[in-house]
Design an enzyme around this catalytic site. Structure first.
Site, short mmCIF file in Angstrom:
data_model
loop_
_atom_site.label_atom_id
_atom_site.label_comp_id
_atom_site.label_asym_id
_atom_site.label_seq_id
_atom_site.Cartn_x
_atom_site.Cartn_y
_atom_site.Cartn_z
N ARG A 69 0.80 -1.22 0.00
CA ARG A 69 0.00 0.00 0.00
C ARG A 69 0.83 1.27 0.00
O ARG A 69 0.31 2.34 -0.35
CB ARG A 69 -1.02 -0.07 1.13
CG ARG A 69 -2.08 -1.16 0.83
CD ARG A 69 -3.06 -1.37 1.95
NE ARG A 69 -2.47 -1.86 3.17
CZ ARG A 69 -2.32 -3.14 3.48
NH1 ARG A 69 -2.72 -4.08 2.65
NH2 ARG A 69 -1.78 -3.50 4.61
N GLU A 106 5.33 -11.22 14.08
CA GLU A 106 4.79 -11.80 15.31
C GLU A 106 5.23 -13.27 15.44
O GLU A 106 5.60 -13.72 16.51
CB GLU A 106 3.27 -11.69 15.29
CG GLU A 106 2.62 -12.08 16.59
CD GLU A 106 1.12 -11.88 16.58
OE1 GLU A 106 0.50 -12.25 17.59
OE2 GLU A 106 0.58 -11.38 15.59
#
Length: 182
Positions: A69, A106
């Site tokens: 993006r 993560e």
């Protein structure tokens, strides 16, 4: 959502154009969907204009956009301020010789790549992405550019998720954000 710059009336329009989708892509995530912002031509233009107003005249020669993006916002900003656009991509997406920087996710790691020779030592860069969460991708982009002698002037994002403390991971690098989630 609240804005970093409450004084500019464009911010509330930008904020209201961002759709929040609960439990996407997994339970517990409140996904900040910019596709609705892109459908609102006034809010999209205001988003680009706010960044251009901030960076025009700052002697920035490189706008580095983070996949994917950052590719939406980076090129129009680069064109408007007279800078080149450099894509920062996931592994094996750029043809030719690349340099890479690994960063933590993560669960595991990923890499960000940039073409060798896309930037030169001494250039001044703006790093752009749609959102900062934990700050991992922005940190990798900073390290990648600084490894080749580029001065990172600032990082910029449309949205910040402050509860994930990504800003803190950037150290002394300034971060400019239009909208903070609440």
């Amino acid at each position: 959502m609240a804005s970093q710059d409450e004084q500019d009336p464009r911010i509330s329009k930008i904020s209201s154009a961002i759709r929040v989708i609960p439990n996407f892509p997994k339970p517990g995530i409140m996904f900040q969907d910019i596709t609705t912002l892109l459908l609102d031509t006034k809010a999209f233009r205001d988003t680009i204009d706010l960044f251009v107003e901030r960076y025009r005249g700052k002697d920035i020669s490189v706008v580095a956009g983070i996949e994917a993006r950052g590719f939406i916002f980076g090129p129009p900003i680069a064109l408007a301020i007279g800078a080149k656009f450099v894509p920062m991509r996931k592994p094996n997406k750029l043809p030719g010789e690349v340099i890479s920087e690994e960063y933590s996710l993560e669960y595991g790691t990923d890499k960000m790549e940039m073409h060798v020779g896309a930037v030169q030592a001494g250039e001044r860069a703006l790093i752009i992405d749609d959102l900062i969460a934990t700050g991992g991708t922005l940190c990798a982009a900073i390290r990648l550019l600084e490894r080749v002698g580029v001065h990172v002037v600032e990082c910029a994002c449309v949205i910040e998720l402050p509860e994930l403390k990504g800003r803190e991971r950037l150290g002394d690098k300034p971060l400019f954000v239009l909208v903070s989630s609440t």
